[in-house]
Design an enzyme around this catalytic site. Structure first.
Site, PDB file in Angstrom:
ATOM      1  N   GLU A 128       0.825  -1.214   0.000  1.00 39.84           N
ATOM      2  CA  GLU A 128       0.000   0.000   0.000  1.00 39.84           C
ATOM      3  C   GLU A 128       0.857   1.261   0.000  1.00 39.84           C
ATOM      4  O   GLU A 128       0.618   2.201   0.766  1.00 39.84           O
ATOM      5  CB  GLU A 128      -0.971  -0.021   1.189  1.00 39.84           C
ATOM      6  CG  GLU A 128      -1.900  -1.219   1.133  1.00 39.84           C
ATOM      7  CD  GLU A 128      -3.009  -1.199   2.198  1.00 39.84           C
ATOM      8  OE1 GLU A 128      -3.020  -0.297   3.044  1.00 39.84           O
ATOM      9  OE2 GLU A 128      -3.870  -2.105   2.150  1.00 39.84           O
ATOM     10  N   GLU A 168      -4.316  -8.910   0.293  1.00 34.59           N
ATOM     11  CA  GLU A 168      -4.807  -8.563   1.632  1.00 34.59           C
ATOM     12  C   GLU A 168      -6.320  -8.475   1.540  1.00 34.59           C
ATOM     13  O   GLU A 168      -6.849  -7.677   0.759  1.00 34.59           O
ATOM     14  CB  GLU A 168      -4.178  -7.244   2.087  1.00 34.59           C
ATOM     15  CG  GLU A 168      -4.377  -6.951   3.555  1.00 34.59           C
ATOM     16  CD  GLU A 168      -3.555  -5.746   4.014  1.00 34.59           C
ATOM     17  OE1 GLU A 168      -2.361  -5.646   3.671  1.00 34.59           O
ATOM     18  OE2 GLU A 168      -4.122  -4.906   4.717  1.00 34.59           O
TER      19      GLU A 168
END
Ligand SMILES: *[C@@H]1O[C@H](CO)[C@@H](O)[C@H](O)[C@H]1NC(C)=O
Ligand SMILES: *[C@@H]1O[C@H](CO)[C@@H](O)[C@H](O)[C@H]1NC(C)=O
Ligand SMILES: *[C@@H]1O[C@H](CO)[C@@H](O)[C@H](O)[C@H]1NC(C)=O
Ligand SMILES: *[C@@H]1O[C@H](CO)[C@@H](O)[C@H](O)[C@H]1NC(C)=O
Ligand SMILES: *[C@@H]1O[C@H](CO)[C@@H](O)[C@H](O)[C@H]1NC(C)=O
Ligand SMILES: *[C@@H]1O[C@H](CO)[C@@H](O)[C@H](O)[C@H]1NC(C)=O
Ligand SMILES: *[C@@H]1O[C@H](CO)[C@@H](O)[C@H](O)[C@H]1NC(C)=O
Ligand SMILES: *[C@@H]1O[C@H](CO)[C@@H](O)[C@H](O)[C@H]1NC(C)=O
Ligand SMILES: *[C@@H]1O[C@H](CO)[C@@H](O)[C@H](O)[C@H]1NC(C)=O
Length: 857
Positions: free
Chosen positions: A466, A548
């Site tokens: 991220e 994720e």
């Protein structure tokens, strides 16, 4: 469990020679002190020019030169052996200085776990060396598996080097600074405030080793084994060995490498030689390295692969370096597995040609109440429970794990996505890795891949999580550079990254070999719009997985009403949370705004069968990031298993899907609701069957079938009456599994059980002791929160206690702990070297106590 003073005895050329390589644990006997403000004149900025050369083996640009003259710090009293450290804490490693607490450390947020990880820490230790160890032609290295963070190391008052990134392993050459007799080692660490988004731990939190070898030896991470072609009859095994010559003497060196099967339990070679590489000879110029390459055919190879359809067989290549006159000068073991991996845009992940659906979890590095201090048994317990659930893959979010975790993954057949960074060049918090990016990212990426490349368990590299730079052109350049490093050092695995925002038109998307999507694949929050199809259309040949997923939050054993009728719900709505207590309902349907319930993730994965699988956030709870109570609580709500190691209800939801062959029927909620008589109290069932019938006090509440896109059976209109609920699950019309909940009476006694009643007395091994608060009839009292006191006698100690409640601010070493939802945990460690019975007792006011005996030996 750990290797002390390991000395290989090699049978070579008919003569038995002792390998001169020795690896000795330096874990015992340190003195430690933490300072909340800088106690010395030092800082990374002041030491940097002496620390950067420690990365020279891992950079392709110009090497750093150590500045001439006296390095800084020699005048600091802590690096001098004369300093009186008798008031400092005596500690053994692995050591996490922050884990003992207390919670509420000034300047440390709930996201960082409220523990005192910040500040400066000094570690001091004396090492004895023989004249033999330091004579010309000998080599001494310090291997630190992980130090949090900004490590700088002095030997005998001279700054040797260091390594700033707290998650990586590093080696320092002690040879020029060592002497015969007493040597004095001092290590300075510093953790800036706001340097992490979660609890990073603090200190020398992994193993530390002293390596003694000859000047001519196999280099650090000095072998690479690959298996470019594999069939049932034969595997081609390619070997590269890097020989390093730090000597001035002139002798040619010979290398012989033999392959043996590896016994998983002992980690030792067994049986006869399975293959032998051709003997190679080389002359390596002083101060340089050379690579020796060789290939051999291994017949009838036993392949490495994940259970249940495959077996994680391992081999070990034993490389022996010798010179004519001196015999064996080095011996080096490389564990490896024979297997192939394929990445397919439609079939997903292929291991040895078989499509293997990725049933993965993400885990942080901490080990609950033990903190970041690595412990093999605690890590093994985490993996054992994940395997029981059906997990076959692990993402080491968001950084390099302890080296021993990869050994465990190899052994148990768990596939690992090895991740390196949470930030690239752009920060997430003010003092995070972006400060190190320019000077260190190449060395950190390259050394990690070199460290792990022989582990069969590694199936992919994740180069970031991220990253704020994921959608920029600059991010694509970084991504390409990192992926290229993985290719240079390994070349057999593809790379990925966890993309939560970037879309298929970004430059980085074009670069990455595997598409890793965080949350966007299932659609975030209330949205069911998946980005899987657009990614798949854009890159039909690239493998896609949910790197994720889920981020479901819950407090174990806590059920709140009303229950959302939806399959997935953003936490905050009616019945999802108890804001006063900071608990989230355990109906396992609630999640933050970007996330999803397990059910929703399953449905979307089934909608898009080309998706290779998922890595659930998270397998275990971890310290810090207590979303949705980031400022108040101290540990996460995301885990399928709580911080103490107790299963939340979700465990059986995943087990039912991931291990359909196991007869699973799991009921929730508990059935002890003195204030709910007559009120609607929904009953949910997780089952691997295809049908189930619920009985309330013997009366059927109806039989329900599992439908497509439904992963739980719901009886949402049950009216609570005390008594017993039973679910009977069926599969193909046959009875398959059963579960029951009974209304409990008041708390009466403690049931004390140990996960293992025999442990090693190596000073590391642990027994995990569970205490259940029961009523007179032995029923667990589901909301019991009685305060429990622990005591121990015999050759053991209580390291920590826990209960899985993210709001509990009693420090982990406390021997008094309240139960949470009826359970508490005590972790007991053996005292090194002493054998006998360790008796662990638990008591609580007004209850009958309990005890358990653990044998140490
Ligand atoms: C061989 O042994 C001699 C005598 O101990 C030593 O000087 C020399 O450096 C050794 N050579 C190697 C390659 O280790
Ligand atoms: C750390 O971050 C918090 C907010 O998260 C802020 O209040 C504090 O000032 C920061 N401290 C430093 C040293 O930057
Ligand atoms: C190699 O020779 C140099 C120069 O004579 C000397 O300083 C150094 O200590 C020698 N190294 C070893 C390992 O013997
Ligand atoms: C190590 O380097 C020295 C100095 O260049 C050289 O004389 C010697 O042959 C080398 N040793 C080996 C085993 O290659
Ligand atoms: C040895 O193999 C490596 C990589 O596998 C390669 O880069 C190198 O050129 C090879 N060296 C020789 C001498 O063949
Ligand atoms: C259920 O989902 C719908 C559609 O997203 C939403 O409008 C509604 O608020 C949700 N209800 C609850 C109780 O969360
Ligand atoms: C039941 O309600 C009473 C009165 O509101 C309260 O004191 C008690 O704590 C409640 N019991 C439970 C188990 O919630
Ligand atoms: C729930 O149960 C009550 C009482 O048994 C009944 O009156 C009601 O119709 C039921 N509601 C639903 C939605 O099934
Ligand atoms: C105590 O707990 C263990 C583990 O849950 C269980 O197997 C055992 O039956 C319990 N013993 C009693 C007396 O309830």
């Amino acid at each position: 469990m750990l290797l002390f003073g390991l000395l290989f005895v090699a049978v070579f050329g008919g003569a038995v020679a002792e390998s001169p390589r020795e690896r000795t644990s330096l874990n015992a006997g340190w003195r430690f002190s933490r300072f909340t403000s800088n106690p010395d004149s030092l800082s990374y900025a002041a030491l940097k020019q002496w620390i950067l050369p420690s990365s020279n083996d891992f950079i392709t640009r110009e090497k750093y030169q150590r500045p001439s003259g006296t390095p800084p710090g020699s005048d600091v009293e802590y690096v001098q052996s004369s300093f009186d450290d008798s008031e400092w804490d005596p500690v053994n490693l692995p050591h996490d200085w922050a884990i003992k607490g207390p919670f509420g450390a000034p300047g440390v947020s709930g996201s960082e776990g409220k523990l005192p990880y910040n500040g400066v820490g000094w570690y001091r230790k004396t090492i004895a060396l023989e004249s033999e160890d330091v004579k010309s032609g000998k080599q001494l290295y310090l291997d630190i598996d992980g130090a949090m963070s900004y490590a700088s190391v002095w030997l005998n008052g001279i700054l040797v080097g260091g390594w700033p990134y707290g998650y990586n392993s590093f080696r320092l050459d002690l040879t020029p600074y060592a002497k015969s007799g007493k040597n004095f080692l001092a290590i300075r660490l510093e953790n800036a405030p706001n340097s992490s988004r979660w609890y990073p731990g603090a200190g020398l939190y992994r193993n530390v080793w002293l390596i003694k070898s000859n000047a001519i030896h196999i280099a650090q991470y000095g072998t690479k084994v690959t298996t470019p072609s594999v069939s049932a009859e034969q595997a081609t095994v390619d070997l590269n060995v890097i020989v390093e010559n730090n000597s001035n003497s002139s002798k040619k060196v010979d290398l012989i490498t033999e392959i043996y099967e590896l016994d998983a339990a002992t980690g030792k070679a067994v049986g006869s030689t399975k293959a032998r590489f051709d003997s190679l000879s080389i002359s390596v110029a002083g101060g340089t390295k050379q690579v020796l390459n060789s290939t051999v055919a291994l017949t009838n190879p036993k392949l490495w692969g994940p259970p249940p359809t495959q077996t994680p067989n391992q081999y070990v290549a034993i490389s022996t370096l010798s010179t004519g006159a001196n015999g064996t000068v080095d011996q080096y073991e490389t564990r490896f597995g024979v297997r192939t991996i394929g990445y397919d845009g439609t079939k997903g992940l292929l291991v040895n040609g078989e499509p293997v659906y990725v049933q993965g979890v993400c885990n942080h590095h901490d080990l609950g109440s033990l903190g970041a201090a690595f412990n093999v048994r605690a890590a093994e317990r985490q993996l054992e429970m994940l395997l029981e659930m059906g997990t076959n893959a692990l993402r080491t979010s968001h950084n390099m794990p302890a080296p021993e975790l990869l050994d465990l993954a190899d052994r148990y057949g768990i596939m690992v996505m090895g991740e390196t960074f949470d930030t690239w060049k752009t920060q997430k918090v003010v003092n995070d890795y972006h400060l190190l990016w320019d000077e260190w990212h190449e060395a950190d990426m390259r050394s990690y891949v070199r460290r792990e490349r022989n582990h069969p368990s590694i199936i992919a590299w994740s180069i970031g999580n991220e990253m704020p730079d994921q959608s920029s052109a600059a991010g694509a350049t970084i991504g390409k550079e990192l992926q290229d490093i993985a290719r240079q050092e390994d070349g057999t695995r593809q790379s990925t990254a966890g993309l939560n925002n970037a879309g298929p038109t970004t430059e980085l998307a074009k670069v990455l070999e595997i598409i890793g999507l965080n949350y966007q694949g299932e659609g975030k929050g209330n949205s069911w719009t998946s980005t899987y199809p657009t990614w798949h259309n854009a890159f039909p040949n690239k493998m896609i997985w949910g790197s994720e997923t889920a981020s479901t939050v819950s407090s174990r054993g806590t059920y709140l009403f009303p229950v959302t009728p939806n399959k997935t719900a953003i936490v905050g709505g009616a019945g999802s949370e108890d804001n006063a207590k900071q608990y989230v309902s355990s109906y396992e349907l609630y999640h933050p705004s970007w996330a999803a319930s397990p059910d929703k993730v399953f449905e979307q994965q089934d909608n898009f069968p080309y998706v290779a699988g998922e890595f659930v956030w998270t397998g275990w709870d971890y310290i810090g990031e207590p979303t949705p109570y980031d400022t108040q609580s101290r540990s996460s709500y995301f885990g399928i298993i709580d911080l103490a190691g107790f299963k939340k209800d979700r465990f059986w939801l995943y087990q039912a899907r991931w291990r359909p062959e196991v007869p699973v029927a799991h009921l929730l909620p508990h059935w002890t609701w003195p204030n709910r008589t007559g009120q609607v109290t929904p009953v949910h069932v997780f089952t691997s069957g295809d049908e189930a019938e619920l009985f309330i006090n013997g009366k059927s509440a109806g039989r329900k079938k599992t439908e497509k896109s439904s992963y739980r059976l719901r009886w949402d209109n049950v009216t609570y009456t005390p008594g017993e609920i039973i679910v009977v699950a069926y599969k193909n019309g046959e009875k398959w599994a059963e579960d029951a909940r009974k209304t409990a009476g008041s708390a009466a006694k403690l049931n004390v059980t140990a996960d293992r009643t025999t442990i090693s007395n190596d000073g590391y091994d642990l027994s995990f002791i569970t205490i259940a608060v029961q009523d007179e009839d032995g029923e667990v009292v589901p909301e019991a929160s009685n305060s429990i006191s622990f005591s121990v006698s015999g050759p053991g100690e209580i390291v920590s206690t826990d209960n899985g409640d993210p709001t509990d601010m009693v420090a982990f070493p406390s021997t008094t702990r309240k139960a949470f939802s009826g359970l508490a945990l005590a972790i007991v460690r053996s005292k090194p070297g002493s054998s006998g019975s360790i008796k662990v007792s638990a008591s609580s006011n007004g209850l009958t106590g309990g005890e358990v005996t653990v044998q140490a030996g």
